[in-house]
Motif scaffolding. Structure first.
Motif, PDB file in Angstrom:
ATOM      1  N   LEU A   9       0.858  -1.186   0.000  1.00  0.00           N
ATOM      2  CA  LEU A   9       0.000   0.000   0.000  1.00  0.00           C
ATOM      3  C   LEU A   9       0.896   1.240   0.000  1.00  0.00           C
ATOM      4  N   PRO A  10       0.556   2.268  -0.773  1.00  0.00           N
ATOM      5  CA  PRO A  10       1.343   3.511  -0.733  1.00  0.00           C
ATOM      6  C   PRO A  10       1.209   4.196   0.630  1.00  0.00           C
ATOM      7  N   MET A  46       7.059   5.087  10.562  1.00  0.00           N
ATOM      8  CA  MET A  46       8.265   4.666  11.282  1.00  0.00           C
ATOM      9  C   MET A  46       8.330   3.145  11.395  1.00  0.00           C
ATOM     10  N   LEU A  47       7.231   2.528  11.810  1.00  0.00           N
ATOM     11  CA  LEU A  47       7.205   1.068  11.934  1.00  0.00           C
ATOM     12  C   LEU A  47       7.303   0.396  10.567  1.00  0.00           C
ATOM     13  N   GLY A  48       6.652   0.981   9.567  1.00  0.00           N
ATOM     14  CA  GLY A  48       6.736   0.435   8.213  1.00  0.00           C
ATOM     15  C   GLY A  48       8.142   0.505   7.657  1.00  0.00           C
ATOM     16  N   ALA A  49       8.851   1.603   7.961  1.00  0.00           N
ATOM     17  CA  ALA A  49      10.240   1.747   7.509  1.00  0.00           C
ATOM     18  C   ALA A  49      11.130   0.690   8.171  1.00  0.00           C
ATOM     19  N   CYS A  50      10.917   0.442   9.457  1.00  0.00           N
ATOM     20  CA  CYS A  50      11.677  -0.612  10.159  1.00  0.00           C
ATOM     21  C   CYS A  50      11.441  -1.974   9.517  1.00  0.00           C
ATOM     22  N   LEU A  51      10.183  -2.254   9.180  1.00  0.00           N
ATOM     23  CA  LEU A  51       9.854  -3.529   8.562  1.00  0.00           C
ATOM     24  C   LEU A  51      10.494  -3.654   7.191  1.00  0.00           C
ATOM     25  N   GLY A  52      10.379  -2.614   6.366  1.00  0.00           N
ATOM     26  CA  GLY A  52      10.978  -2.646   5.037  1.00  0.00           C
ATOM     27  C   GLY A  52      12.488  -2.777   5.093  1.00  0.00           C
ATOM     28  N   TYR A  53      13.103  -2.094   6.040  1.00  0.00           N
ATOM     29  CA  TYR A  53      14.556  -2.168   6.219  1.00  0.00           C
ATOM     30  C   TYR A  53      14.972  -3.593   6.593  1.00  0.00           C
ATOM     31  N   GLY A  54      14.234  -4.186   7.531  1.00  0.00           N
ATOM     32  CA  GLY A  54      14.568  -5.545   7.975  1.00  0.00           C
ATOM     33  C   GLY A  54      14.412  -6.575   6.869  1.00  0.00           C
ATOM     34  N   VAL A  55      13.345  -6.457   6.076  1.00  0.00           N
ATOM     35  CA  VAL A  55      13.122  -7.403   4.981  1.00  0.00           C
ATOM     36  C   VAL A  55      14.241  -7.296   3.951  1.00  0.00           C
ATOM     37  N   THR A  56      14.640  -6.057   3.639  1.00  0.00           N
ATOM     38  CA  THR A  56      15.722  -5.860   2.674  1.00  0.00           C
ATOM     39  C   THR A  56      17.030  -6.431   3.188  1.00  0.00           C
ATOM     40  N   THR A 112      20.988  13.687   7.285  1.00  0.00           N
ATOM     41  CA  THR A 112      20.594  14.723   6.337  1.00  0.00           C
ATOM     42  C   THR A 112      20.319  14.137   4.954  1.00  0.00           C
ATOM     43  N   THR A 113      21.163  13.192   4.534  1.00  0.00           N
ATOM     44  CA  THR A 113      20.981  12.556   3.224  1.00  0.00           C
ATOM     45  C   THR A 113      19.641  11.838   3.147  1.00  0.00           C
ATOM     46  N   ILE A 114      19.345  11.061   4.178  1.00  0.00           N
ATOM     47  CA  ILE A 114      18.068  10.328   4.190  1.00  0.00           C
ATOM     48  C   ILE A 114      16.894  11.296   4.231  1.00  0.00           C
ATOM     49  N   ALA A 115      16.985  12.345   5.049  1.00  0.00           N
ATOM     50  CA  ALA A 115      15.885  13.305   5.158  1.00  0.00           C
ATOM     51  C   ALA A 115      15.615  13.990   3.820  1.00  0.00           C
ATOM     52  N   LEU A 116      16.677  14.398   3.111  1.00  0.00           N
ATOM     53  CA  LEU A 116      16.497  15.046   1.811  1.00  0.00           C
ATOM     54  C   LEU A 116      15.903  14.090   0.788  1.00  0.00           C
ATOM     55  N   SER A 117      16.359  12.838   0.814  1.00  0.00           N
ATOM     56  CA  SER A 117      15.853  11.856  -0.158  1.00  0.00           C
ATOM     57  C   SER A 117      14.396  11.486   0.110  1.00  0.00           C
ATOM     58  N   ARG A 118      13.941  11.692   1.351  1.00  0.00           N
ATOM     59  CA  ARG A 118      12.560  11.369   1.702  1.00  0.00           C
ATOM     60  C   ARG A 118      11.597  12.525   1.452  1.00  0.00           C
ATOM     61  N   LEU A 119      12.104  13.710   1.225  1.00  0.00           N
ATOM     62  CA  LEU A 119      11.228  14.864   1.018  1.00  0.00           C
ATOM     63  C   LEU A 119      10.338  14.741  -0.214  1.00  0.00           C
ATOM     64  N   PRO A 120      10.871  14.378  -1.381  1.00  0.00           N
ATOM     65  CA  PRO A 120      10.011  14.322  -2.575  1.00  0.00           C
ATOM     66  C   PRO A 120       8.902  13.276  -2.430  1.00  0.00           C
ATOM     67  N   PRO A 121       7.648  13.679  -2.499  1.00  0.00           N
ATOM     68  CA  PRO A 121       6.554  12.712  -2.341  1.00  0.00           C
ATOM     69  C   PRO A 121       6.405  11.774  -3.528  1.00  0.00           C
ATOM     70  N   VAL A 163       8.715   9.869  -4.724  1.00  0.00           N
ATOM     71  CA  VAL A 163       9.535   8.668  -4.530  1.00  0.00           C
ATOM     72  C   VAL A 163       8.745   7.646  -3.719  1.00  0.00           C
ATOM     73  N   PRO A 164       8.512   6.445  -4.250  1.00  0.00           N
ATOM     74  CA  PRO A 164       7.765   5.428  -3.497  1.00  0.00           C
ATOM     75  C   PRO A 164       8.421   5.110  -2.157  1.00  0.00           C
ATOM     76  N   PHE A 165       7.619   5.052  -1.119  1.00  0.00           N
ATOM     77  CA  PHE A 165       8.115   4.809   0.236  1.00  0.00           C
ATOM     78  C   PHE A 165       8.895   3.507   0.325  1.00  0.00           C
ATOM     79  N   ALA A 166       8.326   2.421  -0.196  1.00  0.00           N
ATOM     80  CA  ALA A 166       8.977   1.106  -0.105  1.00  0.00           C
ATOM     81  C   ALA A 166      10.290   1.079  -0.872  1.00  0.00           C
ATOM     82  N   LEU A 167      10.342   1.749  -2.020  1.00  0.00           N
ATOM     83  CA  LEU A 167      11.575   1.796  -2.803  1.00  0.00           C
ATOM     84  C   LEU A 167      12.677   2.526  -2.035  1.00  0.00           C
ATOM     85  N   GLY A 168      12.307   3.599  -1.336  1.00  0.00           N
ATOM     86  CA  GLY A 168      13.278   4.312  -0.514  1.00  0.00           C
ATOM     87  C   GLY A 168      13.850   3.443   0.585  1.00  0.00           C
ATOM     88  N   ASN A 169      13.008   2.598   1.187  1.00  0.00           N
ATOM     89  CA  ASN A 169      13.482   1.664   2.215  1.00  0.00           C
ATOM     90  C   ASN A 169      14.529   0.714   1.646  1.00  0.00           C
TER      91      ASN A 169
END
Length: 248
Positions: free
Chosen positions: A78-79, A105-115, A150-159, A161-167
């Motif tokens: 889901l987006p 936040m929890l979704g990012a942790c999950l995506g990070y762990g799966v990757t 800072t790098t992660i924060a800047l890369s997350r700003l553009p809406p 970019v798919p959330f899961a792809l960023g993870n």
């Protein structure tokens, strides 16, 4: 004296394994882009008939919403835009923002762990094969907590970019978990607040009235995020090039 034939035979399985892991990474990235679209399409018919009922339940749905939303966006089903908008629709702006941030936040942790369990640091392996991208990774990711954040924060700003792809990109590039999570929350906070606000507005929206317009703010966020990273990267490469610090 090493046997050249034996050395080549030992290299072949390693190269095949590397190609196979990189192929898996590409497959995961493709899924991270396509699956949220399919998931949203499947969710539309369900929400159209039951969203009002969920809204009437009030705060009883809060914990289940966070658990379900974080799982769906973390697994690229889901987006994150949809979960943030729904949080605003169901809970209003203040509480909806907290719910959406926690879900992300929890979704990012999950995506990070799966990757980490699947593709690991495969993208970083390919980044390090080029001197230019290696320098950027060393400066933007490896040069301290604040730079990585800072790098992660800047890369997350553009809406856009798919959330899961960023993870996936962050986890497979060797970004540590703590700056990844904090950078994700900081970088996505503006768009989350915007989407929660849109969702809150839509909860009062009636057919025939103007739909809330957030396109301009999305373009501004994309400009700041993409522009910041591009400018920063250009300055890093220019500095290293002028100092003759790039090595093969």
């Amino acid at each position: 004296m090493p046997n050249p034939i034996q050395s080549e035979e030992q290299k072949a399985p390693s190269q095949n394994k590397t190609r196979g892991t990189f192929g898996l990474l590409l497959l995961i990235c493709a899924a991270a882009v396509l699956l949220p679209i399919l998931g949203f399409s499947s969710l539309v018919s369900f929400l159209s008939s039951s969203l009002d009922s969920f809204q009437e339940l009030g705060l009883w749905t809060l914990v289940p919403f966070v658990l379900v939303a974080s799982t769906l966006i973390g697994l690229a089903l889901l987006p994150s835009h949809v979960s943030s908008g729904l949080a605003g629709f169901l809970y209003g702006l203040p509480l909806g923002t907290l719910v959406a941030l926690l879900s992300v936040m929890l979704g990012a942790c999950l995506g990070y762990g799966v990757t980490q369990k699947t593709a690991k640091h495969q993208l970083r392996f390919w980044i390090d094969r080029s001197k230019w991208t290696r320098v950027l990774a060393e400066e933007l990711i490896d040069s301290g907590f604040s730079k990585c954040l800072t790098t992660i924060a800047l890369s997350r700003l553009p809406p856009q970019v798919p959330f899961a792809l960023g993870n996936i990109v962050a986890a497979s590039s060797g970004v540590s978990l703590i700056p990844f999570i904090l950078g994700t929350v900081l970088g996505m906070a503006p768009r989350i607040i915007l989407l929660v606000w849109v969702g809150t507005s839509l909860s009062y929206w009636k057919v025939g009235t103007p739909i809330p317009n957030s396109l301009m703010l999305s373009l501004v966020a994309a400009g700041v995020g993409f522009g910041g990273i591009i400018l920063w990267s250009a300055l890093i490469l220019k500095k290293h090039s002028s100092n003759n610090q790039l090595k093969d």
